[in-house]
Design a protein around this motif. Sequence first.
Motif, PDB file in Angstrom:
ATOM      1  N   LEU A  80      33.933  11.764  29.503  1.00 33.61           N
ATOM      2  CA  LEU A  80      33.376  13.118  29.487  1.00 33.61           C
ATOM      3  C   LEU A  80      32.194  13.196  28.533  1.00 33.61           C
ATOM      4  N   SER A  81      31.304  14.137  28.786  1.00 29.62           N
ATOM      5  CA  SER A  81      30.189  14.356  27.861  1.00 29.62           C
ATOM      6  C   SER A  81      30.741  14.896  26.544  1.00 29.62           C
ATOM      7  N   PRO A  82      29.992  14.762  25.435  1.00 29.89           N
ATOM      8  CA  PRO A  82      30.510  15.203  24.127  1.00 29.89           C
ATOM      9  C   PRO A  82      30.991  16.649  24.105  1.00 29.89           C
ATOM     10  N   SER A  83      30.240  17.556  24.746  1.00 34.71           N
ATOM     11  CA  SER A  83      30.637  18.965  24.717  1.00 34.71           C
ATOM     12  C   SER A  83      31.925  19.196  25.499  1.00 34.71           C
ATOM     13  N   TYR A  84      32.048  18.563  26.666  1.00 34.30           N
ATOM     14  CA  TYR A  84      33.275  18.707  27.454  1.00 34.30           C
ATOM     15  C   TYR A  84      34.449  18.026  26.766  1.00 34.30           C
ATOM     16  N   ALA A  85      34.188  16.892  26.128  1.00 35.70           N
ATOM     17  CA  ALA A  85      35.252  16.173  25.419  1.00 35.70           C
ATOM     18  C   ALA A  85      35.816  17.023  24.282  1.00 35.70           C
ATOM     19  N   LYS A  86      34.930  17.724  23.583  1.00 40.83           N
ATOM     20  CA  LYS A  86      35.375  18.574  22.476  1.00 40.83           C
ATOM     21  C   LYS A  86      36.316  19.663  22.972  1.00 40.83           C
ATOM     22  N   TRP A  87      35.955  20.309  24.067  1.00 40.45           N
ATOM     23  CA  TRP A  87      36.797  21.384  24.575  1.00 40.45           C
ATOM     24  C   TRP A  87      38.060  20.859  25.237  1.00 40.45           C
ATOM     25  N   ALA A  88      37.993  19.675  25.813  1.00 39.28           N
ATOM     26  CA  ALA A  88      39.211  19.072  26.383  1.00 39.28           C
ATOM     27  C   ALA A  88      40.231  18.805  25.274  1.00 39.28           C
ATOM     28  N   GLU A  89      39.728  18.296  24.148  1.00 41.12           N
ATOM     29  CA  GLU A  89      40.610  18.034  23.007  1.00 41.12           C
ATOM     30  C   GLU A  89      41.241  19.329  22.494  1.00 41.12           C
ATOM     31  N   ARG A  90      40.474  20.390  22.400  1.00 34.20           N
ATOM     32  CA  ARG A  90      40.987  21.648  21.858  1.00 34.20           C
ATOM     33  C   ARG A  90      41.941  22.349  22.819  1.00 34.20           C
ATOM     34  N   LEU A  91      41.674  22.246  24.100  1.00 35.65           N
ATOM     35  CA  LEU A  91      42.518  22.921  25.083  1.00 35.65           C
ATOM     36  C   LEU A  91      43.800  22.153  25.383  1.00 35.65           C
ATOM     37  N   PHE A  92      43.824  20.863  25.046  1.00 30.46           N
ATOM     38  CA  PHE A  92      44.969  20.036  25.410  1.00 30.46           C
ATOM     39  C   PHE A  92      46.302  20.580  24.901  1.00 30.46           C
ATOM     40  N   PRO A  93      46.428  21.008  23.609  1.00 32.02           N
ATOM     41  CA  PRO A  93      47.727  21.549  23.162  1.00 32.02           C
ATOM     42  C   PRO A  93      48.203  22.726  24.001  1.00 32.02           C
ATOM     43  N   LEU A  94      47.270  23.623  24.389  1.00 32.93           N
ATOM     44  CA  LEU A  94      47.636  24.773  25.211  1.00 32.93           C
ATOM     45  C   LEU A  94      48.070  24.315  26.612  1.00 32.93           C
TER      46      LEU A  94
END
Length: 570
Positions: free
Chosen positions: A208-222
Motif C-alpha cells: 500500500l502507499s504510505p498514506s493508505y498504509a497509515k490508515w490501514a494500521e489505524r483502522l485495523f483494531p476497529l
Amino acid sequence: MPSIASRLIPVWLRQYQLSALPTDIIAGIVVGVLVIPQSLGYAVLAGLPPVYGLYAAIVPVAVYSWLGSSNVQAVGPAAVTAIMTASVLHPYADKGVEQYVLMAALLALMMGAILWLAGQLKLGWIMQFISRGVSAGFISGAAVLIFISQLKYLTGIPIAGNGLIGYLSSMQMYASQLHPLTLIIGMSALILMVLNRYGKKWVWQSWLSPSYAKWAERLFPLILLTIAIVLSVVLHWTTSGVATIGNVPQGLPNFTAPYLPDFHEALNLLPTAGLMALIAFVSSSSVASTYARLRGELFDANRELTGLGLANVAGSFFQSFPIAGGFSRTAINVDSGAKTPLASLVTVLVMIAALIAFGYMLAPLPYAILGATIMAAIIGLIDMATLKSAWHRDRLDAASFIAAFAGVLIFGLNTGLVIGLMVSFASLIWQSSKPHVAIVGQLAGTGHFRNINRHDVVTFHNLLMLRIDESLFFGNSESVHRHVVQATRQYPEAHEIILIMSAVNHIDLTGQEMLISLNQELLNQRKHLSFSFIKGPVMDIIEHTPVITDLSGRVYLSTMDAVNGLTDTH
C-alpha cells in the motif's frame, strides 16, 4: 475589565476560523471511531465494565476542550491512570460493581480537585522536578504490569496482585483454570495486533502507499473488533465459556452525586490521588507542551492543571474515572487535521452516538480482544531507549530509571514512583554536594580565564584564582571550603586568593558562614581573599554581612580587574 462572555467563552472559540471547520470535524470523527476499542479496554484495565470507557470520553473531554491549555491534545482514559485506579481500588473489587464505580468516580474527583488546587496555587513549575529517568522508569514498569495484568483476559486465569510477584504467584495458583478457546482467541488477536503495530513495514507498506498504509494500521483494531463480534455471534463463543462484555447499558452516563467516604477511606485514597494527579499532569503537559512548541503556540502549565483538574471533577459526576492526556490519541488527532478543540467536541458526539445507537452491538465482544488491544498498545511504553541513552550519558538518571522501574515491579505503582523520586532527589543532592571548583588562568592576550587543566593559560605566582561553578548552600559549602584549602596548599606562594563567583546564583546562611570562616583562616596565614564577578542578586544578599564588610581583600567587578589590581600592587 473583561466581559462575562470573554471569561466564559474560550479564546479559541471567539477567534475561530471557519476554514478550520472541515478538518476539525474529520479529525473528531476519526479519533472518536478509532479510540472506541482503546476506551473500552482502558475501562477494563481500571477494573470497570467496558462501557465506562465511553462514559469517561464524554464529559471530561468536553470540559477539557473548553478549559484546557492545548488546542489539539486529546484527553480521555489513559493506561497509567487506569492501572493506578485498579491498583488502589483492588480492595473494593469484591464489594460489587456499583460500589467500585462510585469509588472510581470519587478517585477522579479527588485527583481533579488536587489538580485544580495546584493550578490555583500556580504550581505548574512542579513538573520540572520529575526527571526523565523517573518518569520513563515508572511508565515502563507500569507498562510491564499492565501487560501481565491483561493475561487474565487472554487465558481466563483470574490473576491479581499489586506487583510482579503477586501476579506470577496467582497465575501459578490458578493455572488449572486456563480456558483453551479464550487463549486461542486472545493470542491470535495479540499476534495480529503486534504485527499490525510493529510489522507494518511488511504487513501494509509492502503493498500500500504510505498514506493508505497509515490508515490501514489505524483502522485495523476497529476492524478486528468488528470481526470478533461477528465470529462471537456466529460461533456462539459465549456458550463455549468465552467471557464477553454482555449487556451494555443504553444511553448517556447518569448524573450521580459523588460517594462520600468515611475519614479513613478518604485518607487511604489521598496519597494515590496525589500521585495520580502528578503523573496525569506530567504526562498531559509533556504532550501538550510538545505540540504547542511544534505549532508555535504558547503553553500555560497552570492552565493545564486547571483544565485537567476540572475535567476530572466534572467527569466524576457523570460516571467517569480518572482521565489524562494521551500521546497516541493526540497524535491521531493532529495527523487527522485537528486545528482547535472543536475536534474533541466532535469526538464527544461520536461517543454519544456509539452509546445511543450502537452500544447493544458490543455485547458479544470477547474480553480477550480488549486485553490483546491493550497489550499490543502498551508494549511501546516500555522505554528501554531512554535507559540505554541515560546509561551512556548520565548514570544517575539511569539509576533513577532502574529504581522506579524495579520499584513498580516489586512493590507496586505508588511505592515504585516514590522510590524513583527518592533516588532522583538523592542523586540531585549528591551532585550538588560535589561542586566543581576550577583553578583558572588567563588566556594570553585576552580577558578570558579558563581551567588550567584544560587550556594553555598564563598564571601569576602571587595569585590563585578559583572559579566556583555552583551556588553555595548547606549541602556543598564544606566541599567548596575543602577545595579552596587544598588549592592554597598546592600553591603556597600565592598570597592573593580570588574566588570567581560568576556561576554562583545564591549563597545561603551556611555558605556565608563558610566564606567568613575561610576569610579568617586565610588572613591568619597572611593571605587575602577577594571576590570577582558577583551577580547583583547575590550581592544584595551578602552586601551588608561580614562576608563583605570583614573581607580581607576586595570585591572586583571582573576577574580581569582583579588581576590588574592585584598584580600591580604586588
